[in-house]
Design a protein around this motif. Sequence first.
Motif, short mmCIF file in Angstrom:
data_model
loop_
_atom_site.label_atom_id
_atom_site.label_comp_id
_atom_site.label_asym_id
_atom_site.label_seq_id
_atom_site.Cartn_x
_atom_site.Cartn_y
_atom_site.Cartn_z
N VAL A 46 0.84 -1.20 0.00
CA VAL A 46 0.00 0.00 0.00
C VAL A 46 0.87 1.25 0.00
O VAL A 46 1.93 1.29 0.62
CB VAL A 46 -0.96 0.06 1.21
CG1 VAL A 46 -2.23 -0.72 0.93
CG2 VAL A 46 -0.30 -0.41 2.48
N ALA A 47 0.36 2.29 -0.68
CA ALA A 47 1.05 3.58 -0.73
C ALA A 47 0.07 4.67 -0.32
O ALA A 47 -1.08 4.66 -0.75
CB ALA A 47 1.56 3.84 -2.15
N GLY A 48 0.52 5.57 0.52
CA GLY A 48 -0.33 6.67 0.98
C GLY A 48 0.27 7.32 2.20
O GLY A 48 1.42 7.03 2.58
N PRO A 49 -0.48 8.19 2.87
CA PRO A 49 0.03 8.83 4.07
C PRO A 49 0.22 7.81 5.21
O PRO A 49 -0.57 6.85 5.33
CB PRO A 49 -1.07 9.84 4.45
CG PRO A 49 -2.05 9.85 3.32
CD PRO A 49 -1.84 8.61 2.52
N GLY A 50 1.27 8.02 6.03
CA GLY A 50 1.60 7.08 7.10
C GLY A 50 0.41 6.68 7.98
O GLY A 50 0.16 5.48 8.17
N PRO A 51 -0.35 7.62 8.51
CA PRO A 51 -1.46 7.24 9.40
C PRO A 51 -2.51 6.38 8.71
O PRO A 51 -3.13 5.52 9.36
CB PRO A 51 -2.05 8.59 9.84
CG PRO A 51 -0.93 9.57 9.69
CD PRO A 51 -0.15 9.09 8.51
N MET A 52 -2.71 6.58 7.41
CA MET A 52 -3.71 5.77 6.70
C MET A 52 -3.17 4.36 6.44
O MET A 52 -3.93 3.39 6.44
CB MET A 52 -4.12 6.46 5.39
CG MET A 52 -4.95 7.72 5.59
SD MET A 52 -6.56 7.41 6.35
CE MET A 52 -6.30 7.93 8.03
N ILE A 53 -1.86 4.26 6.22
CA ILE A 53 -1.26 2.92 6.09
C ILE A 53 -1.36 2.18 7.43
O ILE A 53 -1.70 0.99 7.48
CB ILE A 53 0.19 3.03 5.61
CG1 ILE A 53 0.20 3.53 4.15
CG2 ILE A 53 0.91 1.69 5.71
CD1 ILE A 53 1.58 3.70 3.56
N GLU A 54 -1.10 2.90 8.51
CA GLU A 54 -1.27 2.28 9.83
C GLU A 54 -2.71 1.84 10.05
O GLU A 54 -2.97 0.77 10.60
CB GLU A 54 -0.88 3.28 10.93
CG GLU A 54 0.60 3.55 11.02
CD GLU A 54 0.89 4.73 11.93
OE1 GLU A 54 2.05 4.84 12.33
OE2 GLU A 54 -0.01 5.54 12.23
N ALA A 55 -3.66 2.69 9.60
CA ALA A 55 -5.07 2.33 9.74
C ALA A 55 -5.37 1.06 8.95
O ALA A 55 -6.16 0.21 9.39
CB ALA A 55 -5.96 3.48 9.27
N MET A 56 -4.72 0.91 7.80
CA MET A 56 -4.88 -0.30 6.98
C MET A 56 -4.39 -1.52 7.76
O MET A 56 -5.05 -2.56 7.81
CB MET A 56 -4.10 -0.14 5.67
CG MET A 56 -4.28 -1.26 4.69
SD MET A 56 -5.91 -1.18 3.92
CE MET A 56 -5.96 -2.73 3.04
N GLU A 57 -3.23 -1.38 8.39
CA GLU A 57 -2.68 -2.49 9.17
C GLU A 57 -3.61 -2.87 10.32
O GLU A 57 -3.85 -4.04 10.59
CB GLU A 57 -1.31 -2.10 9.76
CG GLU A 57 -0.19 -2.07 8.75
CD GLU A 57 1.16 -1.89 9.45
OE1 GLU A 57 1.88 -0.98 9.04
OE2 GLU A 57 1.45 -2.65 10.40
N VAL A 58 -4.11 -1.84 11.01
CA VAL A 58 -5.00 -2.08 12.14
C VAL A 58 -6.24 -2.84 11.68
O VAL A 58 -6.65 -3.84 12.29
CB VAL A 58 -5.38 -0.74 12.81
CG1 VAL A 58 -6.51 -0.93 13.81
CG2 VAL A 58 -4.17 -0.11 13.49
N SER A 59 -6.84 -2.39 10.56
CA SER A 59 -8.03 -3.07 10.05
C SER A 59 -7.73 -4.49 9.62
O SER A 59 -8.50 -5.41 9.88
CB SER A 59 -8.60 -2.29 8.86
OG SER A 59 -9.19 -1.10 9.30
N CYS A 60 -6.59 -4.67 8.96
CA CYS A 60 -6.23 -6.01 8.47
C CYS A 60 -5.98 -6.98 9.61
O CYS A 60 -6.18 -8.19 9.47
CB CYS A 60 -5.00 -5.94 7.57
SG CYS A 60 -5.34 -5.25 5.95
N SER A 61 -5.51 -6.47 10.73
CA SER A 61 -5.24 -7.38 11.85
C SER A 61 -6.54 -8.04 12.33
O SER A 61 -6.51 -9.11 12.93
CB SER A 61 -4.55 -6.63 12.99
OG SER A 61 -5.45 -5.77 13.65
#
Lengths: 89, 218, 280, 197
Positions: A46-61
Amino acid sequence: MEVREIRLEGRLGSDSLPVWVRHRAGLLNLSGWLDRADAEHARIVVAGPGPMIEAMEVSCSLGPADVMVEQISSSPLWLDDIPQGFSIR
Amino acid sequence: MSAAFTLYDYVLSGNCYKIRLFASLLAMPYQSVAIDFYPGYEHRSERMLSLNPAGTLPVMVTSAGGQVLTETNAMLAWMALHDGGAQTPWFPAVDPALGPQVQQGLAFGAGLTDSIGLARLHAMLDWPVDGEAAKRAGLKHLRALELHLTDRQIDGGLWWAGAHPTIADLACFPYVALSPDAGLEHDGFPAIRRWLYAVRSLPGFATMPGIHPLHELR
Amino acid sequence: MSLAYARNDWYVIADRNSLEQGPRRTRLLGDEIHVSGSYAHPVIKDASGRMLPTQIKFDHVWTTVGDRPRPLFDIPEGNEPGRRLVPCGMVRVKCSPLRAVENFLDIAHFPFVHTDVLGAEPYTEVEPYKVEIREQNDEVWATKVKFFQPLAAKSAAGGITTDYEYRVPAPTTAVLYKTCPPKPEAQDVITIFVQPRSETECDVWPWMALYDDDTPYADLVQFQQMIFLQDRSILENQRPIKLPLDPRMEIPTRSDLTSVAYRRWLKKRGAFYGALAETL
Amino acid sequence: MTWRPVGLTRDVPAGRVMRAWVDGQDAVVWRSTRGVLSAWDNRCPHRGMALSHGFVRGEDLACLYHGWHYGAEGGVCSLIPSHPDLTPPDTIKTRAFQSAESDGVIWVRLEGSPDLAPPAIAPGLDPLRSFEIRAREGDIAHGAAAKPFEPAILSLLFNPIAHDRTLVTVLIDAQATSDQRKLASRWCEDVRREVEA
């Protein structure tokens, strides 16, 4: 703008995972793609702003209801040519 | 500044909040003594019963003269007069038009305590009362208040009576604002919402659990 | 399935004060429960009159309706000398028992819901913290949580950055360890024990183990009640009422990591009582 | 989808928020500081808190739980306070409905052609009040007809908010005096008592 690779391990065999990941990437406005190696392993770039990538990780977990993510890890990637949008590979 | 009174206080009580709120609006210093109403039922302890045999909260002891007041309406009146004397806009007691209106609001406020206040204690702390009956009585009170405040709006008024907020507004405000705690929402009551917002906008307004600050004004 | 799992946990059903008020009818996991006797000898029966097992722990009476109950967890700080143990009574909330726990684990709401007490604008940023599921006892832990607070505890004099740790030892219990203003080397322990009356209603029993010999008991209890009652209107207005385990309906960010780890842990265990386990 | 009358313009001034029900949908209706009216799904996309408990900051509505801000233009998230330096993507937004105002009444509908205006109200009427009756529209109309209000012309608008609850918006002859308006407001209570009994 950052690029990260998120690796998932667990019971990922369900058909719902790719649809779910693409929907979440769209919601967070992230570009990238999903590679699913097998029923136990998946890799998301994924590519994008850091906090949104973190949000992606959180959701994927947590993942969709019929998927159980046992392990999640991520690392930065140095890629320049991330095409716009999110695709399933 | 020395304390004007001592308040035997419980944080979740809407009646105690009437006094805390008015003290905050008047910037009147006071000393608070926390009483463990729940779970300790300390208002029924020997110490508190000897101060107030009725066993209710709040209890106010005035610093000058040591008067003991156990009725919130009397406390509000005392505070208004202590602050501004007979000319206080908060309690126009002898104004032929407003005086009776304010008395009406004070008594109405007591009715809110007996209806919404009880329904709330039941919903929140499982108080052993008929919660459904209290809630029905509370709904009747909200509808009556909505009618009154709609009349006031037709006359171009914002407060319970007159052009300035009075202790009648403060006697009614807490249990109306807290009625959602008992499942009585404000959705169908536009005149009540307008009035609640006006009280919450007053300079020096203080909150309590269940009544959030107006973050838009911060 | 969800009920079968939940039946084998222990739940708070009473405390000393409530038993002194006489017998009490309450609900647990949707069924009526009758509580009587004394704190030393509580008598707990289900609707059919069956006696239920009891144990006294952390100043509360616990029971279970399951055939093979999991052992009740420990909170060792409760036995440390010098701590004051403060049961805070019960507050009823019309929400999923799991939402009550999740809210307790959340810090990002402090500036808006516990304004000028546990948080205040503009100090809204949530710094990264660590969340793990500890394998040895299968508990959720959030550590290295920091937040700026104007009035962190009854014993605090002014604004401080408070250090937090959270622990979830059972689906309906959350334990918070936080900076103890008068004793910086120690941590205050604040806990909620949630009694699930049904999937959409619960009784919450807060309990504290504090290093604070000075503050009167009534002030300690009321500080805790003030905080919890500020949350109550939030909890009663979240939709859906049951806690969704699929994040599709929500947008968690890094500051929601504890919430997501808690849901993941519930999902892994099959602890679905009070949760929306299916996809909507 | 039909336009539903959810309240009076007067009851949602700049900076205020209210809850409304539209065809079974829980909605938040609010007005920005500059006066832009919006109607959205009454749910913060972050963690599901009712936005009708939120607060207005300028042209944004903020959720009471974690303070996420959503802009009047399109409901796009403009601030996530726990990540204050982030500019949220415009894909994070509330679900917006259509809202309109005519003759002092606020109308909302879930979807439909953007060109179709809400129904016009007979000229010469002032909004009086809106209130809730725990009964169905048909029963209320019947009860109101059986109890004619003599002093002035009244017009009633109905919004069903649940199977046995209806929001009634009442308009009155613009020439009516204050006393007639108060009498009409009492008449509303009489009808409610009658219909709910």
